[in-house]
Design an enzyme around this catalytic site. Structure first.
Site, PDB file in Angstrom:
ATOM      1  N   GLY A  78       0.818  -1.210   0.000  1.00 50.91           N
ATOM      2  CA  GLY A  78       0.000   0.000   0.000  1.00 50.91           C
ATOM      3  C   GLY A  78       0.849   1.256   0.000  1.00 50.91           C
ATOM      4  O   GLY A  78       2.017   1.229   0.402  1.00 50.91           O
ATOM      5  N   GLN A  80       2.816  10.103   1.367  1.00 49.64           N
ATOM      6  CA  GLN A  80       4.134   9.450   1.330  1.00 49.64           C
ATOM      7  C   GLN A  80       4.931   9.812   0.084  1.00 49.64           C
ATOM      8  O   GLN A  80       6.134   9.543   0.028  1.00 49.64           O
ATOM      9  CB  GLN A  80       3.977   7.921   1.391  1.00 49.64           C
ATOM     10  CG  GLN A  80       3.460   7.415   2.718  1.00 49.64           C
ATOM     11  CD  GLN A  80       3.403   5.905   2.709  1.00 49.64           C
ATOM     12  OE1 GLN A  80       2.439   5.319   2.236  1.00 49.64           O
ATOM     13  NE2 GLN A  80       4.461   5.268   3.199  1.00 49.64           N
ATOM     14  N   LEU A 136       6.847   2.111   4.111  1.00 46.86           N
ATOM     15  CA  LEU A 136       7.881   2.663   3.225  1.00 46.86           C
ATOM     16  C   LEU A 136       8.510   3.932   3.799  1.00 46.86           C
ATOM     17  O   LEU A 136       9.638   4.263   3.455  1.00 46.86           O
ATOM     18  CB  LEU A 136       7.281   2.991   1.852  1.00 46.86           C
ATOM     19  CG  LEU A 136       6.861   1.810   0.988  1.00 46.86           C
ATOM     20  CD1 LEU A 136       6.130   2.318  -0.248  1.00 46.86           C
ATOM     21  CD2 LEU A 136       8.063   0.976   0.594  1.00 46.86           C
ATOM     22  N   GLU A 183      -3.153   2.663   5.755  1.00 45.77           N
ATOM     23  CA  GLU A 183      -3.088   3.679   4.695  1.00 45.77           C
ATOM     24  C   GLU A 183      -3.953   4.894   5.035  1.00 45.77           C
ATOM     25  O   GLU A 183      -3.544   6.032   4.796  1.00 45.77           O
ATOM     26  CB  GLU A 183      -3.511   3.092   3.338  1.00 45.77           C
ATOM     27  CG  GLU A 183      -2.671   1.917   2.844  1.00 45.77           C
ATOM     28  CD  GLU A 183      -1.167   2.158   2.880  1.00 45.77           C
ATOM     29  OE1 GLU A 183      -0.729   3.320   2.780  1.00 45.77           O
ATOM     30  OE2 GLU A 183      -0.422   1.174   3.028  1.00 45.77           O
TER      31      GLU A 183
HETATM   32 NI    NI Z   1       2.863   3.259   5.499  1.00 45.08          NI
END
Ligand code: NI
Length: 176
Positions: free
Chosen positions: A47, A52, A103, A145
């Site tokens: 995801g 991000q 991430l 998310e």
């Molecule tokens: Ni994340």
């Protein structure tokens, strides 16, 4: 399409609430979606939320691969889904704790409590409404998310920071 740079923890865009997408059909949003999908695939992640990639808008992309839910009874894999202006709410009070990675916190993972079942809705890139129920890992991905859209990182949801681990000590896992 382009692979976008991932913003890491410490950048203010990750801790600010994101703004609603006013026109999902605009060329800018369609390009952002294509680039986020490219970035998700490039990172082999599950995801990705727009903040991000330095875009403070309420948009997430995710999928639930069959391998990730093999031991979840009744769980269905989810195809790559783009969810614009999502709303997620718990379906019951039951929670479960599992390991997550992100991430924006490369090289780390930790045990995070989440609602076991959720309901969510949002808009697809073509303007069609999306409404689903989710449990287990699918529900976890959604909560992770959508938290990004509210400026919340999984660390902030952890109730036992002693489980925070470097991949080099613990072994890697898929990122959300
Ligand atoms: Ni994340």
């Amino acid at each position: 399409m382009a692979v976008l740079k991932i913003v890491r923890m410490g950048h203010p865009v990750l801790t600010r609430p994101a703004k609603p997408v006013s026109d999902p059909s605009s060329p800018e949003i369609q390009r952002l979606i294509a680039d986020m999908i490219e970035t998700l695939k490039n990172e082999r992640a599950v995801g990705l939320a727009a903040p991000q990639v330095h875009v403070p808008l309420r948009l997430v992309v995710f999928h639930v691969p069959p391998s990730r839910i093999a031991d979840e009874e009744g769980a269905e894999p989810q195809p790559l889904t783009v969810l614009i202006n999502p709303a997620v709410e718990p379906d019951g009070e039951e929670r479960e704790t599992q390991r997550e990675a992100c991430l924006s916190l490369p090289g780390l993972s930790g045990q995070v409590p989440r609602y076991k079942r959720v309901r969510y809705r949002g808009t697809a890139p073509d303007g069609a409404p999306i409404e689903r129920t989710a449990s287990g890992f699918h529900a976890r991905v959604l909560q992770h998310e959508c938290d990004h859209l509210d400026g919340i990182l999984y660390l902030m949801r952890m109730d036992d920071l002693s489980t925070l681990s470097f991949d080099t000590e613990f072994g890697g896992m898929e990122t959300l």
